[in-house]
Design an enzyme around this catalytic site. Sequence first.
Site, PDB file in Angstrom:
ATOM      1  CG  HIS A  31      -0.186  -0.160   2.468  1.00  0.00           C
ATOM      2  ND1 HIS A  31      -0.101   0.848   3.378  1.00  0.00           N
ATOM      3  CD2 HIS A  31       0.577  -1.162   2.950  1.00  0.00           C
ATOM      4  CE1 HIS A  31       0.679   0.447   4.369  1.00  0.00           C
ATOM      5  NE2 HIS A  31       1.085  -0.765   4.133  1.00  0.00           N
ATOM      6  CB  CYS A  32       4.251   1.971   0.163  1.00  0.00           C
ATOM      7  SG  CYS A  32       3.911   1.376   1.792  1.00  0.00           S
ATOM      8  CB  ILE A  33       5.687   0.840  -4.395  1.00  0.00           C
ATOM      9  CG1 ILE A  33       6.732   0.653  -3.281  1.00  0.00           C
ATOM     10  CG2 ILE A  33       6.376   1.225  -5.695  1.00  0.00           C
ATOM     11  CD1 ILE A  33       7.398   1.913  -2.814  1.00  0.00           C
TER      12      ILE A  33
ATOM     13  CG  LEU B  32      -1.601   2.697  -2.960  1.00  0.00           C
ATOM     14  CD1 LEU B  32      -2.348   2.531  -1.648  1.00  0.00           C
ATOM     15  CD2 LEU B  32      -2.564   2.505  -4.130  1.00  0.00           C
ATOM     16  CG  ASP B  33       3.026   6.030  -0.713  1.00  0.00           C
ATOM     17  OD1 ASP B  33       3.918   5.457  -0.072  1.00  0.00           O
ATOM     18  OD2 ASP B  33       1.817   6.019  -0.398  1.00  0.00           O
TER      19      ASP B  33
END
Length: 476
Positions: free
Chosen positions: A312-314, A316-317
């Site tokens: 839920h980082c790469i 999305l961010d």
Amino acid sequence: MLQPTQRRTNAHVPNARLGHKYLGGPHLRIVAEHSEAEVQKRVADLLQKLENHSAVVGVVGMGYVGLPFAVEKGKVGFQVVGIEQNPSRAATINRGENYIPDVKDEELRDLVQSGHLRVVCDFREVPKMDVIVICVPTPLTKNLNPDLQFVEGVTRELAKYLRPGQLISLESTTYPGTTEEIMLPILEATGLKVEVDFFLSHSPERVDPGNSRYTTKNTSKVVGGIGPNSQTVAVTFYSQTIERVVPVSSANAAEMVKVFENTFRAVNIALVNELALLCDKMNLNVWEVLDAAFTKPFGIMPFYPGPGVGGHCIPLDPHYLEWKAREYNFNTRFIALAGEINRRMPEFVREKTHRVLNMLGISPSKSKILMLGISYKRDLGDWRESPALEIIKLLQADGADVVYHDPYVPNFDEHGIAMECVPLTDEMLESCSMCIIATDHQAVDYERVVAKVPHVLDTRNATKKLTANRDKVTLL
Ligand code: SAJ
């Protein structure tokens, strides 16, 4: 003219010394002037509590960022109160039970038993806290726009209990401007003023789930305050448990650092994914090409293609930065292209699966496919945004009977798919038309898998050490 409950900001008052407070209707007058000395005493009082670890630390969000952070603060003697919206998570921690692999069970248990860590489910204890750290998710909406509902919701709750002398620090990954443009107005609507009454900073989390080498304690931490007083107290706070604190000039700068870090990864992953797509057309082995390229001792760093980008980082961010950049009429083309390429990879895996089935003379609608690995990356059990789920949906749409095995995921229910893990028995393997390796967990015996299934599509090069049965392996 200002209404009785409104305040004039210092900006409108020439030569205003920091900390003037104006409450007043037609006859504006200084009713409560904060002398500089009073403000500095407030800073000094907080610094003292931080340095002697008598401060009470609140951590909002007991997830993969918040809980390890809370444990590190508790270990040096702070009184830590977690605020967690999920009552069963709160109860689990209050029983001294751990659910985050990066946290040591015995450390958590000892902190709960000694009273250094406990978790509540509301914000009523905020007035007792000297520092409140916010570690809540920053997801995207369906059309890739920032979804700050959790950050805003928490900030509104904190505002109800905010008192002079507190430091609020946002750790969630977000676009530059969130702390200053979204959180600060909500907090100052209480009538308290930042830098005078309370302090506000951004310090992005840098947690690599499953990474045992780099932990919350030894990973350098960037800190940006809204102003000098906030910076001073925030740097002191983080320095109590983190070996290297990296101050930057503002909260905006700190926010930009983190979205750049994850954009750097997304773009470089997309680069090698694009290379994989090209090598497929040129009948080149992208894994051989990359392994050789990464022998270069300088000016390069390893990234590898895969079935897509999860977590839920790469995924999305970077879109947080892309969204904010539009405000400046600026198109972050690298981010858009990287997202496009990375999101294309599940479809490419489906295409290669069809080629394998064709070679075996099996129609997709008559095939039984084993998805080996559901987690978004190896050696952990987190399937958020995992490309394996997307691939399962695509193959099911082709009529394939898809089963999965993941030693870390006993079952899952996500994106409209609910499945149970099948055992990796010889019988099960031999009953499949083929297997797709979507996550390269180290706990799996790939030699046995390749020996027993008719053919393997390996999207992670997990079989790189195998010598036998190489003819039964197709690489991404
Ligand atoms: N991936 C590839 N090829 C690569 C690297 C990764 O396909 O060469 C895929 C992974 O399989 C995974 C996704 O990309 O599906 C994300 O990989 P990741 O290693 O970035 O995993 P995260 O999101 O758990 O952790 C990252 C942190 N990772 C590292 O720095 C190694 C870091 O960027 C952040 O601290 C963290 O996200 C976060 O919380 O932002």
